[in-house]
Design a protein around this motif. Structure first.
Motif, PDB file in Angstrom:
ATOM      1  N   LEU A 183       2.496  -3.951 -30.649  1.00  0.00           N
ATOM      2  CA  LEU A 183       2.379  -3.885 -29.195  1.00  0.00           C
ATOM      3  C   LEU A 183       3.367  -4.834 -28.542  1.00  0.00           C
ATOM      4  CD1 LEU A 183       1.030  -2.971 -26.591  1.00  0.00           C
ATOM      5  CD2 LEU A 183      -0.736  -4.712 -26.962  1.00  0.00           C
ATOM      6  N   GLU A 184       3.456  -6.055 -29.069  1.00  0.00           N
ATOM      7  CA  GLU A 184       4.403  -7.020 -28.519  1.00  0.00           C
ATOM      8  C   GLU A 184       5.835  -6.527 -28.662  1.00  0.00           C
ATOM      9  OE1 GLU A 184       3.528 -10.582 -30.642  1.00  0.00           O
ATOM     10  OE2 GLU A 184       1.797 -11.112 -29.377  1.00  0.00           O
ATOM     11  N   ALA A 185       6.143  -5.890 -29.797  1.00  0.00           N
ATOM     12  CA  ALA A 185       7.490  -5.369 -30.011  1.00  0.00           C
ATOM     13  C   ALA A 185       7.805  -4.263 -29.006  1.00  0.00           C
ATOM     14  CB  ALA A 185       7.635  -4.853 -31.442  1.00  0.00           C
ATOM     15  N   MET A 193      13.580  -4.496 -22.293  1.00  0.00           N
ATOM     16  CA  MET A 193      15.020  -4.497 -22.520  1.00  0.00           C
ATOM     17  C   MET A 193      15.631  -3.112 -22.381  1.00  0.00           C
ATOM     18  SD  MET A 193      15.608  -7.256 -25.573  1.00  0.00           S
ATOM     19  CE  MET A 193      15.352  -9.012 -25.289  1.00  0.00           C
ATOM     20  N   LEU A 194      14.871  -2.178 -21.846  1.00  0.00           N
ATOM     21  CA  LEU A 194      15.391  -0.836 -21.607  1.00  0.00           C
ATOM     22  C   LEU A 194      15.489  -0.588 -20.110  1.00  0.00           C
ATOM     23  CD1 LEU A 194      13.508   1.349 -24.254  1.00  0.00           C
ATOM     24  CD2 LEU A 194      15.831   0.437 -24.365  1.00  0.00           C
ATOM     25  N   ASP A 195      16.535   0.111 -19.724  1.00  0.00           N
ATOM     26  CA  ASP A 195      16.713   0.462 -18.321  1.00  0.00           C
ATOM     27  C   ASP A 195      15.688   1.512 -17.925  1.00  0.00           C
ATOM     28  OD1 ASP A 195      18.179   0.644 -15.772  1.00  0.00           O
ATOM     29  OD2 ASP A 195      18.692   2.642 -16.510  1.00  0.00           O
ATOM     30  N   GLU A 196      14.972   1.279 -16.835  1.00  0.00           N
ATOM     31  CA  GLU A 196      13.893   2.172 -16.423  1.00  0.00           C
ATOM     32  C   GLU A 196      14.403   3.552 -16.030  1.00  0.00           C
ATOM     33  OE1 GLU A 196      11.631   0.402 -13.337  1.00  0.00           O
ATOM     34  OE2 GLU A 196      10.929  -1.288 -14.544  1.00  0.00           O
ATOM     35  N   ARG A 214      20.500  -7.193 -20.761  1.00  0.00           N
ATOM     36  CA  ARG A 214      19.964  -8.245 -21.628  1.00  0.00           C
ATOM     37  C   ARG A 214      19.971  -7.816 -23.084  1.00  0.00           C
ATOM     38  NH1 ARG A 214      13.676 -10.369 -21.381  1.00  0.00           N
ATOM     39  NH2 ARG A 214      13.760 -11.727 -23.219  1.00  0.00           N
ATOM     40  N   LEU A 215      19.499  -6.606 -23.356  1.00  0.00           N
ATOM     41  CA  LEU A 215      19.458  -6.128 -24.735  1.00  0.00           C
ATOM     42  C   LEU A 215      20.862  -5.960 -25.289  1.00  0.00           C
ATOM     43  CD1 LEU A 215      17.976  -5.135 -27.197  1.00  0.00           C
ATOM     44  CD2 LEU A 215      17.794  -2.869 -26.144  1.00  0.00           C
ATOM     45  N   PHE A 216      21.776  -5.461 -24.468  1.00  0.00           N
ATOM     46  CA  PHE A 216      23.159  -5.282 -24.907  1.00  0.00           C
ATOM     47  C   PHE A 216      23.761  -6.624 -25.324  1.00  0.00           C
ATOM     48  CE2 PHE A 216      27.723  -5.122 -24.089  1.00  0.00           C
ATOM     49  CZ  PHE A 216      28.103  -3.962 -24.754  1.00  0.00           C
ATOM     50  N   TYR A 221      24.721  -1.425 -17.525  1.00  0.00           N
ATOM     51  CA  TYR A 221      24.923  -2.851 -17.295  1.00  0.00           C
ATOM     52  C   TYR A 221      24.440  -3.285 -15.924  1.00  0.00           C
ATOM     53  CZ  TYR A 221      27.122  -7.034 -19.261  1.00  0.00           C
ATOM     54  OH  TYR A 221      27.350  -8.266 -19.826  1.00  0.00           O
ATOM     55  N   GLY A 222      24.165  -2.332 -15.062  1.00  0.00           N
ATOM     56  CA  GLY A 222      23.678  -2.648 -13.721  1.00  0.00           C
ATOM     57  C   GLY A 222      24.302  -1.721 -12.703  1.00  0.00           C
TER      58      GLY A 222
END
Length: 403
Positions: free
Chosen positions: A232-234, A241-244, A252-254, A315-316
């Motif tokens: 669950l925590e993972a 860290m995934l884009d919604e 961040r994940l990248f 990236y944003g």
């Protein structure tokens, strides 16, 4: 003749009397004394029965009752302490592999096993995460799934018993070839879901007492509860860290993935910064829902352009980024041109006058790039992207980094 028969009472009644006091008119009169027979030690006791008679006799069948009772108490205490310690230790783990290693070590100690293994995963795809599977070399890999699909604890006390417990699997031959003479296999089930199993192997035939299965189930339950929490925590960390909008990794994940990945290849590392030209007009004219639809489609198209081993992220805003290994600059330019061509295709529901293009900035460095150089590559690719936009957009600009 057994002492119980001499006294005319049931053997279990006599045993209780000798151990605890005076039920049924029988009571312990004196303490036990050691008596050394020709081959084994026995117990002599003086027992007074209800008629007032006192009989002194010995009974080899009762020899060691007190010692065995005390030993059983010690085993129960040891097992309770082991479970308490395991509960605390399991709760402190922060990764599935760490939990598996601790479970393997604990189970091996609990059952005094030759070796233990832990398998976890998803249904139909269980893998060894800790310990040693002594049957692995002899047991066909395509049959491992059958061994994990357990509904309850399985105990096998000898190779001959293997085919009785698990008919049709040919385990007796597997046991003998692997030098395994006993096994206890335990499913890890939580809320009705099978998360895996652990197994202990013995190089001698093994007789399990009546507390072995409850102990194994307790260890599996403790591990299962922690395993559910870790997964669950993972999932929560992954979701953070995934884009919604696009489902791609976010910035961040990248960044974290790049810094954790060793990229010491003979090829060169390239970072491609992709910015959408004209995207603001879609948001302003058609609204942010339409803009989000376009971003999802762009993410899908880029995922088809780049290779599976390449790393892509949003990236944003309307910016995307990719990190990949390339043979040379022309290789990176070819991928950039394919990305631009894919983005320039029409989007469903978007008027032709609002079609978008892409400006791509490319930074390349030789293999063996470290963390600082990766950060530097990202900055250079960003600068090259802005140079492409200043040049009118819909083009790729290369900025080569020096080592």
């Amino acid at each position: 003749m057994p002492l119980a028969a001499v006294l005319g009472v049931e053997a279990d009644e006599l045993a209780e009397a000798l151990a605890t006091g005076n039920p049924g008119g029988i009571r312990l009169e004196s303490s036990a004394h050691a008596y050394q027979g020709t081959r084994s030690s026995v117990v002599i006791r003086a027992v007074r029965i209800s008629g007032g008679r006192t009989i002194v006799a010995f009974d080899p069948e009762l020899a060691g009752v007190g010692e065995r009772t005390a030993a059983l108490g010690r085993r129960e205490s040891d097992r309770l302490q082991l479970l308490l310690s395991a509960s605390v230790a399991f709760a402190k783990t922060r990764a599935e592999e760490e939990l598996g290693e601790l479970l393997s070590q604990t189970a091996r100690r609990a059952f005094n096993a030759t070796a233990c293994s832990v398998h976890t995963g998803e249904p139909g795809n269980y893998t060894l995460v800790a310990g040693e599977n002594l049957l692995e070399k002899e047991w066909p890999k395509d049959r491992h799934g059958e061994a994990v699909q357990l509904g309850s604890v399985v105990t096998i006390q000898s190779p001959a018993e293997a085919d009785i417990v698990a008919p049709g699997l040919g385990l007796s031959g597997v046991f003998e070839r692997a030098g395994v003479y006993g096994l206890i296999a335990v499913p890890i089930i939580e809320d009705g879901v099978l998360y895996g199993a652990f197994a202990c192997y013995f190089d001698q035939p093994r007789k399990f007492d009546d507390q072995a299965v409850p102990l194994a189930e307790a260890l599996a339950q403790l591990a299962g509860q922690v395993l559910v929490r870790l997964r669950l925590e993972a999932r929560l960390r992954r979701a953070a860290m995934l884009d919604e909008v696009t489902g791609l990794p976010n910035r961040r994940l990248f960044d974290e993935s790049l810094h954790q990945t060793e990229r010491a290849h003979a090829d060169q590392t390239a970072v491609l910064f992709v910015d959408l030209d004209g995207f603001k007009a879609i948001n302003d004219t058609l609204g942010h829902a339409a803009g989000d639809t376009v971003l999802k489609e762009v993410a899908e198209r880029l995922s088809h352009v780049f290779r599976q081993e390449d790393m892509i992220a949003r990236y944003g805003g309307d910016e995307f980024i990719a990190a990949l290994q390339v043979a040379d600059t022309s290789d990176a330019l070819e991928l950039a041109d394919r990305a631009r061509a894919a983005i320039a295709e029409d989007f469903a529901g978007i008027p032709p006058e609002l079609n978008i293009t892409a400006s791509v900035g490319i930074a390349i460095s030789d293999g063996g790039v470290g963390d600082t150089s990766i950060d530097h590559l990202i900055r250079l690719a960003d600068q090259a992207m802005y140079a492409a936009k200043r040049g009118g957009g819909d083009q790729a600009v290369v900025h080569r980094a020096e080592r």
